[in-house]
Design a protein around this motif. Structure first.
Motif, PDB file in Angstrom:
ATOM      1  N   ARG A  48       3.768  10.831   5.908  1.00 26.81           N
ATOM      2  CA  ARG A  48       3.699   9.945   5.477  1.00 26.81           C
ATOM      3  C   ARG A  48       2.115   9.590   4.683  1.00 26.81           C
ATOM      4  O   ARG A  48       2.109   8.584   4.601  1.00 26.81           O
ATOM      5  N   ALA A  79       4.046   9.469   1.648  1.00 30.81           N
ATOM      6  CA  ALA A  79       4.186   8.728   1.289  1.00 30.81           C
ATOM      7  C   ALA A  79       3.302   7.304   1.860  1.00 30.81           C
ATOM      8  O   ALA A  79       4.058   5.751   0.802  1.00 30.81           O
ATOM      9  N   LYS A 118      -9.392   5.716  17.342  1.00 27.31           N
ATOM     10  CA  LYS A 118     -10.616   5.527  17.487  1.00 27.31           C
ATOM     11  C   LYS A 118     -11.207   7.059  16.684  1.00 27.31           C
ATOM     12  O   LYS A 118     -12.240   6.365  17.319  1.00 27.31           O
ATOM     13  N   LEU A 145       2.263   5.286   4.238  1.00 28.65           N
ATOM     14  CA  LEU A 145       2.752   4.933   5.841  1.00 28.65           C
ATOM     15  C   LEU A 145       1.464   5.346   6.220  1.00 28.65           C
ATOM     16  O   LEU A 145       1.377   4.153   7.443  1.00 28.65           O
TER      17      LEU A 145
END
Lengths: 368, 299
Positions: free
Chosen positions: A49, A52, A15, A54
Motif C-alpha cells: 500500500r 501504491a 499514533k 494508499l
C-alpha cells in the motif's frame, strides 16, 4: 523503466506506537516478479500500500521508474493494483469496470473499446463484458480486476493476495494462468501472499517478511534451500524445515555434534567452539530412512505415519525432537518402530541457536 | 436452536436415530410459545397504532353528518370526499401545504449537505474523539425542543429568521441531522473502502473516487435518508408553531386552528389524515429498505 526502489521506509500505526514497517529497503528490477511473502501481520500489505500510495511512510523514500513518488498520490504513480476483495465496482458492468481508468484519462471512445476488448481477451472474459459483477463468479471477478489493472499498461502492477478468495481447485488453475499472463505482459509486478507455494511457484524473487522487516530476498530456490533464518526455514516448505538443537563436541579429536544423546560426526569450521549450541536444519526430503541400522545413520522412533499419495510423511523422534521425514510410499513402517535416518550431508544447514541466523554456507559444515 | 443444529450435525447415515426427534421436539414447543407471544405482542402494537389511523381515515372519507354521529360505525356506510374537500378549501390550507413542501425540501437538502459528509467521515476516518462525537450527536436528541424554543425564537427574531420558511427549515435540519448522520454513516460503511481505493489507483483523486464510486453506490440509501428527513419535517409541529406567525406549515396551521379557533371535527379528521398519509406511504415503500439499511445495503 518500471524499477521500484524502496529506501529505508518506516511506517507506524496507532499514533506511532506500532511500527508496521521497520527500515525496509528493497529494489524490484524492471519487469521482475517480486513476491512479498510472510504471515499475516508481517507488514507485507502495508508495504504494498505504501508503493501504491494508499499509505504514506513516516520515513524513507519510494522510487518508481527512477522518479521519487514518496509524496505522490496513487493516480500519478504509474501503478495499477489488484485488491484482495477484487474491488470490482458493483454499479458498473464489466466493460465499464475495465474502462474506468481509461475514461478517467479521457481517452477517445474507439481507443477505450479497443483496449478494453484486448484486455478482456487476455483474461478470457470477452463474453461477460455486458454483465454486472453480481452476475459473475469469484474467479471471473478476479479476472475483471486483473484486466482493469492491465488495461492501464502500468509501469508497475501491484497485487494483494489476488488468489486468496478463490477455492482450492480454482486457485491452482488461476495461479498457472496468472503466471503465464504476467510472463506475457512483462510488467514489473509486486505480489503479496501468505501462501509459500504461491510464492515459490510464481516469483522471480521472494522477499520474506517477518514483523515489519525483510529477512531474506532471493530467488525461490535459494529461499527454499538456504533459508536465511530459522523463521524462513520454518515458514517455507511443506512440511517446514526440521530443526534439531545440538551442542558442538569433540569426539576422538574430530568435531561432532550431539543431539540429545545422539552423536553426529560433522566437519565443523574451526571457529565453532566446543560446547557451543547450534541448530541443525534439514528438509524432510533430504533425509533417507532405512529399517537397517548403519554406522552413519541416526536412530529415530516413528510417531506418526501419514500416507500422502505420492509419498509417506513420517514424524519421527530423534532424541526428544520430533522431525518430519519423507519416504517413498511403500516404505515398510509402523508407529513406534525404530528407523535409521541418513542425513544428506550437503543439505544440512546450521543456524545460530540464539539468533536463528544461518551460518554462511561454503564453510564446509557438513555431516560426515 | 443450538440443540437443533447439533442434531443436524449428527451423521445422516443413521436415519432411524431417535435422539434427533427427541432433541428436536422440546425446543420446538418452547419455540412455538415464544413465537405465539411474539405474534401477540406484534398484533397488540400494530392495533395500538392502526386503530386510531383507521378511525381517522374513515372519518376523513365520511360525509359530514356521519362524523358527528355517536356511536360511530366501525365500517363506513357511505363514502364521500366532502370532508376532505372542506379541509382542502379551508382558509390557509393550500398555502400552508406549499410552505410544508418547501420547508421539507429545504430541510432535506440542508441535512444531506451537512449530514452526509459527517456520516462519511464517521464511516471512513478514525479521528480523535470519534466515539465522543457519535455520542454527542445522539445527545442533541436529548434536549427537548420545548426548552430550546424560546431562546431560539428570540435569536431568530434578532437574525430576521423569525416567521420565515428558512428558519423553520433550519430548525428541522437540526432535528433531522442526528438521524441523517448516523444513517448515512451506516450506508457508507456498507460501501467498501477498497472500492474507493481502487478508483484512486485508476486515476481518481479522493473527491472523484467519492463521486464516481461511493456516491452512486450509496445513492439509494441516501434517498431513503432524505425522504426520512422530509417526513420528519412534514410531521414536525412544535418548532414550526413557535417559530412562525403567518407563514405556517400545515401541521402548525392545523394545530393553531384547533387550539385557537376550535376548528370543527371534519377539519380535524381530514387534516389529521392528510398529515399522516405521506408517512404511511413512505413507511410502506421503504420498510424493507429501512430494515436492510442497518444490515448491509450494498453488497
Amino acid at each position: 523503466m518500471g524499477e521500484i526502489r524502496i529506501e529505508g521506509v518506516w511506517k507506524y500505526f496507532n499514533k506511532g506506537k506500532v511500527a508496521a514497517l521497520k527500515d525496509i529497503s528493497l529494489t524490484v528490477e524492471d519487469r521482475e516478479f517480486m513476491v512479498l511473502l510472510g504471515p499475516s501481520g508481517c507488514g507485507k500489505t502495508t508495504l504494498l500500500r505504501c508503493i501504491a500510495g494508499l499509505e504514506y511512510p513516516e520515513r524513507g523514500r519510494i522510487f518508481i521508474g527512477g522518479r521519487d513518488v514518496t509524496d505522490a498520490p496513487p493516480r500519478s504513480r504509474g501503478i495499477a493494483m489488484v485488491f484482495q476483495s477484487y474491488a470490482v465496482f458493483p454499479h458498473l458492468n464489466v466493460f465499464e469496470n475495465i474502462a474506468f481508468g481509461l475514461r478517467m484519462q479521457k481517452r477517445p471512445n474507439e481507443e477505450v473499446t479497443r483496449r478494453v476488448n484486448q484486455a478482456a481477451g487476455l483474461m478470457r472474459i470477452e463474453k461477460f463484458l455486458e454483465r454486472y459483477p453480481a452476475q459473475l463468479s469469484g474467479g471471473q471477478r478476479q479476472r475483471v480486476a486483473v484486466a482493469r489493472g492491465l488495461v492501464m499498461e502500468p509501469q508497475v502492477l501491484l497485487m494483494d493476495e489476488p488468489l486468496s478468495n478463490l477455492d482450492a481447485l480454482l486457485r491452482l488453475q488461476a495461479r498457472a494462468e496468472l503466471k503465464r499472463l504476467l510472463q506475457e505482459v512483462e510488467t514489473t509486478t509486486v505480489y503479496v501472499t501468505h501462501d509459500q507455494i504461491e510464492a515459490l511457484s510464481m516469483g522471480d524473487r521472494i522477499a520474506v517478511m517477518e514483523i515489519g522487516e525483510i529477512v531474506q530476498v532471493d530467488v525461490p530456490k535459494e529461499v527454499y534451500e538456504n533459508p536465511a533464518t530459522l523463521f524462513v526455514g520454518g515458514f517455507i516448505g511443506t512440511p517446514p524445515m526440521n530443526f534439531m538443537r545440538g551442542t558442538v563436541k569433540s569426539v576422538n579429536g574430530a568435531s561432532a555434534i550431539t543431539i540429545g544423546d545422539q552423536v553426529i560426526h560433522a566437519a565443523l569450521p574451526a571457529h565453532f567452539q566446543t560446547g557451543q549450541d547450534l541448530l541443525m536444519g534439514i528438509r524432510a526430503e533430504n533425509i533417507e530412512a532405512s529399517t537397517q541400522s548403519s554406522p552413519d545413520a541416526v536412530p529415530a522412533r516413528v510417531l506418526v505415519v501419514e500416507p500422502l499419495g505420492s509419498h509417506l510423511l513420517l514424524t519421527a523422534q530423534v532424541g526428544d525432537t520430533p522431525i518430519k521425514v519423507q519416504t517413498r510410499i511403500d516404505f515398510p513402517v509402523v508407529p513406534d518402530q525404530t528407523i535409521y535416518l541418513k542425513l544428506e550431508s550437503n543439505q544440512v544447514r546450521w543456524f545460530d541457536a540464539e539468533t536463528g541466523v544461518r551460518f554462511e554456507s561454503g564453510e564446509k559444515m557438513s555431516v560426515v | 436452536m443450538s440443540a437443533q443444529t447439533n442434531a443436524m450435525r449428527t451423521p445422516l447415515a443413521n436415519a432411524e436415530e431417535m435422539p434427533f426427534n427427541a432433541a428436536a421436539n422440546k425446543p420446538t414447543l418452547a419455540k412455538t410459545i415464544t413465537r405465539l407471544l411474539l405474534y401477540a405482542a406484534a398484533i397488540t402494537i400494530s392495533l395500538f397504532f392502526l386503530v386510531p389511523i383507521y378511525l381517522i381515515a374513515i372519518s376523513a372519507f365520511s360525509p359530514q353528518q356521519a362524523i358527528f354521529a355517536y356511536p360511530k360505525a366501525l365500517i363506513p356506510q357511505t363514502l364521500s370526499a366532502d370532508t376532505m374537500l372542506f379541509f382542502w378549501n379551508a382558509r390557509g390550507v393550500q398555502s400552508a401545504l406549499v410552505n410544508s413542501v418547501l420547508v421539507g425540501i429545504l430541510a432535506l437538502i440542508f441535512s444531506l449537505l451537512v449530514g452526509a459528509p459527517a456520516g462519511y467521515a464517521l464511516a471512513r476516518f478514525l479521528f480523535r474523539g470519534r466515539d465522543s462525537y457519535k455520542m454527542l450527536i445522539l445527545t442533541t436528541r436529548a434536549f427537548p425542543i420545548v426548552i430550546l424554543s424560546i431562546p431560539l425564537a428570540v435569536n431568530y427574531i434578532q437574525w430576521n429568521l423569525y416567521d420565515t420558511l428558512w428558519g423553520v427549515a433550519f430548525a428541522h435540519t437540526a432535528m433531522a441531522l442526528p438521524t441523517t448522520i448516523l444513517v448515512t454513516s451506516s450506508i457508507f460503511i456498507g460501501v467498501s473502502r477498497e472500492l474507493e481505493e481502487a478508483a484512486q489507483t485508476l486515476g481518481c483523486n479522493r473527491a472523484q473516487a467519492f463521486i464516481k464510486v461511493a456516491l452512486p453506490l450509496a445513492l439509494p440509501g441516501l434517498a431513503a435518508a432524505a425522504i426520512f428527513t422530509f417526513v420528519l419535517s412534514w410531521n414536525e409541529t412544535f418548532a414550526a408553531t413557535i417559530l412562525t406567525q403567518r407563514n405556517r406549515t400545515l401541521p402548525a396551521l392545523v394545530l393553531a386552528q384547533i387550539a385557537d379557533v376550535g376548528a370543527p371535527l371534519p377539519f380535524r379528521y381530514a387534516g389529521g389524515f392528510f398529515l399522516i398519509a405521506p408517512s404511511l406511504i413512505y413507511i410502506f415503500f421503504m420498510r424493507k429498505y429501512l430494515l436492510g439499511m442497518w444490515g448491509q445495503v450494498v453488497k
